[in-house]
Design a protein around this motif. Structure first.
Motif, mmCIF file in Angstrom:
data_model
loop_
_atom_site.group_PDB
_atom_site.id
_atom_site.type_symbol
_atom_site.label_atom_id
_atom_site.label_comp_id
_atom_site.label_asym_id
_atom_site.label_seq_id
_atom_site.Cartn_x
_atom_site.Cartn_y
_atom_site.Cartn_z
ATOM 1 N N ALA A 64 12.010 31.390 23.191
ATOM 2 C CA ALA A 64 10.949 32.399 23.256
ATOM 3 C C ALA A 64 10.032 32.131 24.442
ATOM 4 O O ALA A 64 9.826 30.987 24.846
ATOM 5 C CB ALA A 64 10.134 32.375 21.959
ATOM 6 N N SER A 69 5.228 35.665 22.701
ATOM 7 C CA SER A 69 5.287 35.511 21.250
ATOM 8 C C SER A 69 4.906 34.093 20.866
ATOM 9 O O SER A 69 5.148 33.154 21.603
ATOM 10 C CB SER A 69 6.667 35.843 20.697
ATOM 11 O OG SER A 69 7.703 35.579 21.563
ATOM 12 N N GLN A 71 5.404 31.097 18.244
ATOM 13 C CA GLN A 71 6.270 30.571 17.198
ATOM 14 C C GLN A 71 5.601 29.406 16.496
ATOM 15 O O GLN A 71 5.701 29.256 15.297
ATOM 16 C CB GLN A 71 7.605 30.135 17.781
ATOM 17 C CG GLN A 71 8.565 29.656 16.718
ATOM 18 C CD GLN A 71 9.958 29.447 17.243
ATOM 19 O OE1 GLN A 71 10.271 29.795 18.368
ATOM 20 N NE2 GLN A 71 10.812 28.882 16.435
#
Length: 146
Positions: A64, A69, A71
């Motif tokens: 990612a 984003s 995580q």
């Protein structure tokens, strides 16, 4: 005893090493090469900042983009609100960003810091009495004193 190793991808290894040393960490040269660096947070917590290319060899999953984003957010306690503010200031001066304003819950004060790659770090101070009593009991006692 358990040691904690947090692996973080980076697009610029030298920049990542400079950022974490600016926060007060050391680099362990025994576990550092062109693919990654061992960042020593304390005697039991280590970050492995690893180039995205090498990091991708650890998994078949896509890596990612931490700028797009979230995580994982790694959080660290500090000894005071001032310590929280001081490490955030160091991080911003070293190229990090603060993605949102400080959060003050009365019993706990926290701030977030994104490293230059977008990896999220949290720093918090919790009132010692809130740790012992629990947040609700602490806040109730504070309200009764007011």
């Amino acid at each position: 005893m358990t040691n904690v190793f947090v692996n973080l991808p980076t697009t610029d290894l030298e920049r990542a090493k400079a950022f974490y040393t600016a926060l007060g960490c050391e680099i362990n040269p025994q576990f550092t090469d062109e693919n990654g660096a061992c960042v020593v947070w304390d005697d039991n917590v280590y970050f492995m900042v690893i180039t995205r290319e090498f990091f991708s060899t650890f998994t078949d999953k896509p890596i990612a983009d931490p700028n797009a984003s979230l995580q994982v957010s790694v959080a660290f306690s500090r000894d005071s609100r001032e310590d929280v503010d001081a490490i955030i200031a160091k991080g911003i001066a070293a190229g990090g960003t603060e993605p949102k304003p400080a959060q003050d819950y009365g019993f706990m004060y926290s701030r977030d810091l994104d490293d230059p790659d977008g990896n999220s770090l949290g720093f918090l101070f919790m009132e010692p009495a809130a740790v012992e009593q629990g947040p609700e009991a602490y806040m109730a006692a504070q309200a009764a004193e007011a």
